[in-house]
Design a protein around this motif. Structure first.
Motif, PDB file in Angstrom:
ATOM      1  N   SER A 124       0.862  -1.177   0.000  1.00 11.53           N
ATOM      2  CA  SER A 124       0.000   0.000   0.000  1.00 11.53           C
ATOM      3  C   SER A 124       0.897   1.225   0.000  1.00 11.53           C
ATOM      4  O   SER A 124       1.527   1.564   0.995  1.00 11.53           O
ATOM      5  CB  SER A 124      -0.903  -0.009   1.220  1.00 11.53           C
ATOM      6  N   VAL A 125       0.986   1.859  -1.147  1.00  9.19           N
ATOM      7  CA  VAL A 125       1.732   3.101  -1.247  1.00  9.19           C
ATOM      8  C   VAL A 125       0.779   4.178  -1.718  1.00  9.19           C
ATOM      9  O   VAL A 125      -0.221   3.909  -2.356  1.00  9.19           O
ATOM     10  CB  VAL A 125       2.916   2.997  -2.240  1.00  9.19           C
ATOM     11  N   ARG A 126       1.086   5.389  -1.398  1.00 10.26           N
ATOM     12  CA  ARG A 126       0.280   6.515  -1.828  1.00 10.26           C
ATOM     13  C   ARG A 126       0.621   6.868  -3.256  1.00 10.26           C
ATOM     14  O   ARG A 126       1.750   6.691  -3.695  1.00 10.26           O
ATOM     15  CB  ARG A 126       0.559   7.700  -0.936  1.00 10.26           C
ATOM     16  N   LEU A 127      -0.348   7.410  -3.945  1.00 11.40           N
ATOM     17  CA  LEU A 127      -0.212   7.724  -5.361  1.00 11.40           C
ATOM     18  C   LEU A 127       0.885   8.745  -5.612  1.00 11.40           C
ATOM     19  O   LEU A 127       1.725   8.572  -6.485  1.00 11.40           O
ATOM     20  CB  LEU A 127      -1.561   8.249  -5.855  1.00 11.40           C
ATOM     21  N   ASP A 128       0.923   9.805  -4.789  1.00  9.96           N
ATOM     22  CA  ASP A 128       1.856  10.872  -5.112  1.00  9.96           C
ATOM     23  C   ASP A 128       3.281  10.516  -4.686  1.00  9.96           C
ATOM     24  O   ASP A 128       4.242  10.879  -5.358  1.00  9.96           O
ATOM     25  CB  ASP A 128       1.424  12.189  -4.484  1.00  9.96           C
ATOM     26  N   PHE A 129       3.441   9.793  -3.583  1.00  7.40           N
ATOM     27  CA  PHE A 129       4.785   9.380  -3.178  1.00  7.40           C
ATOM     28  C   PHE A 129       5.410   8.483  -4.221  1.00  7.40           C
ATOM     29  O   PHE A 129       6.557   8.662  -4.606  1.00  7.40           O
ATOM     30  CB  PHE A 129       4.728   8.632  -1.845  1.00  7.40           C
ATOM     31  N   SER A 130       4.627   7.521  -4.692  1.00  7.27           N
ATOM     32  CA  SER A 130       5.191   6.587  -5.666  1.00  7.27           C
ATOM     33  C   SER A 130       5.453   7.289  -6.983  1.00  7.27           C
ATOM     34  O   SER A 130       6.378   6.938  -7.702  1.00  7.27           O
ATOM     35  CB  SER A 130       4.249   5.409  -5.878  1.00  7.27           C
ATOM     36  N   GLY A 131       4.651   8.319  -7.297  1.00 10.20           N
ATOM     37  CA  GLY A 131       4.861   9.027  -8.555  1.00 10.20           C
ATOM     38  C   GLY A 131       6.099   9.896  -8.532  1.00 10.20           C
ATOM     39  O   GLY A 131       6.923   9.851  -9.438  1.00 10.20           O
ATOM     40  N   VAL A 132       6.250  10.690  -7.455  1.00  8.20           N
ATOM     41  CA  VAL A 132       7.386  11.604  -7.410  1.00  8.20           C
ATOM     42  C   VAL A 132       8.679  10.831  -7.211  1.00  8.20           C
ATOM     43  O   VAL A 132       9.745  11.264  -7.642  1.00  8.20           O
ATOM     44  CB  VAL A 132       7.163  12.668  -6.331  1.00  8.20           C
ATOM     45  N   ALA A 133       8.610   9.643  -6.600  1.00  9.45           N
ATOM     46  CA  ALA A 133       9.816   8.836  -6.429  1.00  9.45           C
ATOM     47  C   ALA A 133      10.373   8.370  -7.766  1.00  9.45           C
ATOM     48  O   ALA A 133      11.549   7.994  -7.842  1.00  9.45           O
ATOM     49  CB  ALA A 133       9.518   7.629  -5.556  1.00  9.45           C
ATOM     50  N   LEU A 134       9.562   8.415  -8.820  1.00  8.19           N
ATOM     51  CA  LEU A 134      10.062   8.072 -10.152  1.00  8.19           C
ATOM     52  C   LEU A 134      11.089   9.058 -10.665  1.00  8.19           C
ATOM     53  O   LEU A 134      11.775   8.779 -11.650  1.00  8.19           O
ATOM     54  CB  LEU A 134       8.913   8.003 -11.149  1.00  8.19           C
ATOM     55  N   PHE A 135      11.187  10.217 -10.013  1.00  8.92           N
ATOM     56  CA  PHE A 135      12.232  11.165 -10.371  1.00  8.92           C
ATOM     57  C   PHE A 135      13.610  10.537 -10.277  1.00  8.92           C
ATOM     58  O   PHE A 135      14.532  10.926 -10.980  1.00  8.92           O
ATOM     59  CB  PHE A 135      12.218  12.359  -9.409  1.00  8.92           C
ATOM     60  N   TYR A 136      13.763   9.628  -9.317  1.00  2.15           N
ATOM     61  CA  TYR A 136      15.085   9.044  -9.076  1.00  2.15           C
ATOM     62  C   TYR A 136      15.317   7.784  -9.861  1.00  2.15           C
ATOM     63  O   TYR A 136      16.439   7.340  -9.968  1.00  2.15           O
ATOM     64  CB  TYR A 136      15.255   8.745  -7.583  1.00  2.15           C
ATOM     65  N   SER A 137      14.271   7.179 -10.438  1.00  9.22           N
ATOM     66  CA  SER A 137      14.508   5.922 -11.154  1.00  9.22           C
ATOM     67  C   SER A 137      14.368   6.090 -12.657  1.00  9.22           C
ATOM     68  O   SER A 137      15.356   6.125 -13.378  1.00  9.22           O
ATOM     69  CB  SER A 137      13.589   4.829 -10.639  1.00  9.22           C
ATOM     70  N   CYS A 138      13.129   6.245 -13.165  1.00 10.49           N
ATOM     71  CA  CYS A 138      12.974   6.350 -14.618  1.00 10.49           C
ATOM     72  C   CYS A 138      13.206   7.778 -15.085  1.00 10.49           C
ATOM     73  O   CYS A 138      13.720   7.999 -16.176  1.00 10.49           O
ATOM     74  CB  CYS A 138      11.575   5.959 -15.061  1.00 10.49           C
ATOM     75  N   GLY A 139      12.808   8.728 -14.252  1.00 12.83           N
ATOM     76  CA  GLY A 139      12.848  10.118 -14.695  1.00 12.83           C
ATOM     77  C   GLY A 139      14.115  10.823 -14.299  1.00 12.83           C
ATOM     78  O   GLY A 139      14.117  12.031 -14.099  1.00 12.83           O
ATOM     79  N   VAL A 140      15.219  10.093 -14.227  1.00 13.78           N
ATOM     80  CA  VAL A 140      16.446  10.719 -13.734  1.00 13.78           C
ATOM     81  C   VAL A 140      16.981  11.736 -14.735  1.00 13.78           C
ATOM     82  O   VAL A 140      17.640  12.706 -14.358  1.00 13.78           O
ATOM     83  CB  VAL A 140      17.479   9.641 -13.380  1.00 13.78           C
ATOM     84  N   GLY A 141      16.627  11.546 -16.024  1.00 12.97           N
ATOM     85  CA  GLY A 141      17.012  12.540 -17.018  1.00 12.97           C
ATOM     86  C   GLY A 141      16.355  13.876 -16.764  1.00 12.97           C
ATOM     87  O   GLY A 141      16.998  14.927 -16.807  1.00 12.97           O
ATOM     88  N   MET A 142      15.043  13.849 -16.452  1.00 13.05           N
ATOM     89  CA  MET A 142      14.319  15.080 -16.137  1.00 13.05           C
ATOM     90  C   MET A 142      14.884  15.734 -14.896  1.00 13.05           C
ATOM     91  O   MET A 142      14.986  16.956 -14.798  1.00 13.05           O
ATOM     92  CB  MET A 142      12.847  14.756 -15.881  1.00 13.05           C
ATOM     93  N   PHE A 143      15.237  14.905 -13.929  1.00 17.89           N
ATOM     94  CA  PHE A 143      15.783  15.399 -12.675  1.00 17.89           C
ATOM     95  C   PHE A 143      17.076  16.169 -12.920  1.00 17.89           C
ATOM     96  O   PHE A 143      17.286  17.267 -12.408  1.00 17.89           O
ATOM     97  CB  PHE A 143      16.030  14.186 -11.788  1.00 17.89           C
ATOM     98  N   LEU A 144      17.972  15.563 -13.757  1.00 11.64           N
ATOM     99  CA  LEU A 144      19.249  16.219 -14.040  1.00 11.64           C
ATOM    100  C   LEU A 144      19.049  17.486 -14.852  1.00 11.64           C
ATOM    101  O   LEU A 144      19.733  18.490 -14.619  1.00 11.64           O
ATOM    102  CB  LEU A 144      20.175  15.253 -14.775  1.00 11.64           C
ATOM    103  N   VAL A 145      18.101  17.462 -15.789  1.00 10.94           N
ATOM    104  CA  VAL A 145      17.833  18.662 -16.584  1.00 10.94           C
ATOM    105  C   VAL A 145      17.288  19.775 -15.697  1.00 10.94           C
ATOM    106  O   VAL A 145      17.694  20.939 -15.809  1.00 10.94           O
ATOM    107  CB  VAL A 145      16.855  18.326 -17.732  1.00 10.94           C
ATOM    108  N   ALA A 146      16.403  19.433 -14.761  1.00  5.52           N
ATOM    109  CA  ALA A 146      15.851  20.445 -13.852  1.00  5.52           C
ATOM    110  C   ALA A 146      16.937  21.017 -12.949  1.00  5.52           C
ATOM    111  O   ALA A 146      16.998  22.231 -12.729  1.00  5.52           O
ATOM    112  CB  ALA A 146      14.738  19.840 -13.007  1.00  5.52           C
ATOM    113  N   GLY A 147      17.819  20.158 -12.450  1.00  5.81           N
ATOM    114  CA  GLY A 147      18.917  20.642 -11.617  1.00  5.81           C
ATOM    115  C   GLY A 147      19.867  21.536 -12.385  1.00  5.81           C
ATOM    116  O   GLY A 147      20.318  22.573 -11.887  1.00  5.81           O
ATOM    117  N   TRP A 148      20.155  21.138 -13.626  1.00  8.03           N
ATOM    118  CA  TRP A 148      21.036  21.961 -14.465  1.00  8.03           C
ATOM    119  C   TRP A 148      20.392  23.313 -14.766  1.00  8.03           C
ATOM    120  O   TRP A 148      21.058  24.358 -14.764  1.00  8.03           O
ATOM    121  CB  TRP A 148      21.348  21.226 -15.757  1.00  8.03           C
TER     122      TRP A 148
END
Lengths: 172, 98
Positions: A124-148
């Motif tokens: 049982s995980v919450r919708l938003d926690f599991s979604g934003v945690a994708l920043f570190y796994s699949c969406g790491v490209g977006m994460f790096l672009v946002a940081g840059w």
């Protein structure tokens, strides 16, 4: 309690109206704080607490604080108030434009109801926690672009306010 | 239209009208821009709740990041205009006036 979310939505729109028809930037900031508090309460009542708290901390605690002292830099020493005639006319005019737009456009009746945020099953995980945690796994490209982009913005801001003399701290 | 959609849609429309009809201060226009970003954030947060698609909750956080960048650059331009013209009144920005 039934109408709490509706009340939060109405106050959100009133905050937006206060920002749009502000007599002075001080009142605009008050309207923005009201709108963001109502928006956070709305997201909390829907259950997505993570994005609501992100909004509180980043938007209210970071961006609006910077806006408040920029308003203190830039606004009039003797501002107009809410009761002045041009401001009232302006506010009423904005609401009229919105009403005309909604009346002319297709308004196919009210629809109510929303889904929930808890997923069922073994984990049982919450919708938003599991979604934003994708920043570190699949969406790491977006994460790096946002940081840059954020790092680049820092240098853009420093370059814009550099002025003629060297040094970052200067009286305006 | 459901009341939730009507709420953030009206807030977005009102703020964009406030941006279009800004009157004296540059910072009032920047505040209307911030209000537009806020209503877009609420809209992007409500959408994955309605459609039960968890991975779209990335989008409001990403949008907030870039909106913070934009707010910072807008305020830097406000400070630059206050240093050059003495105030942030919009009638001072009249380079293109004939």
């Amino acid at each position: 309690m039934t109408y709490l979310v509706l009340f939060l939505g109405v106050c959100f729109v009133l905050g937006g109206l206060a920002v749009a028809s502000n007599p002075s930037p001080y009142y605009g900031v008050v309207g923005l704080v009201l709108a963001s508090v109502m928006g956070c309460g709305w997201l909390l009542s829907l259950g997505v607490s993570f994005v609501s708290l992100v909004l509180f901390m980043v938007y209210l605690g970071g961006m609006l604080v910077v806006f408040v002292y920029s308003v203190a830099l830039a606004a009039d020493p003797f501002p107009e108030g809410w009761g002045e005639w041009p401001v009232v006319v302006y506010g009423v005019g904005l609401v009229l434009v919105l009403g005309v737009g909604l009346g002319v456009g297709e308004f196919g009746g009210w629809k109510f109801g929303l889904g929930t945020v808890d997923s069922e099953g073994v984990m049982s995980v919450r919708l938003d926690f599991s979604g934003v945690a994708l920043f570190y796994s699949c969406g790491v490209g977006m994460f790096l672009v946002a940081g840059w982009g954020l790092l680049l913005t820092l240098f853009v801001v420093l370059e814009l306010v550099r002025g003629l003399s060297r040094g970052a701290i200067r009286a305006v | 239209m459901s009341p939730t959609h009507l709420s953030f849609y009206s807030a977005f429309a009102l703020s964009s009208l406030g941006l279009a009809f800004h009157r004296t201060h540059l910072i009032s226009a920047l505040l209307c821009l911030e209000s537009m970003m806020l209503s877009m954030y609420i809209a992007l947060s409500i959408w994955p709740v309605e459609n039960q698609a968890a991975s779209f909750t990335l989008m409001p956080v990403l949008m907030l990041t870039f909106s913070a960048c934009e707010a910072g650059v807008g305020l830097a331009m406000l400070v630059a205009s206050t240093r050059t013209h003495g105030s942030d009144h919009l009638h001072n920005l009249n380079l293109l006036q004939c």
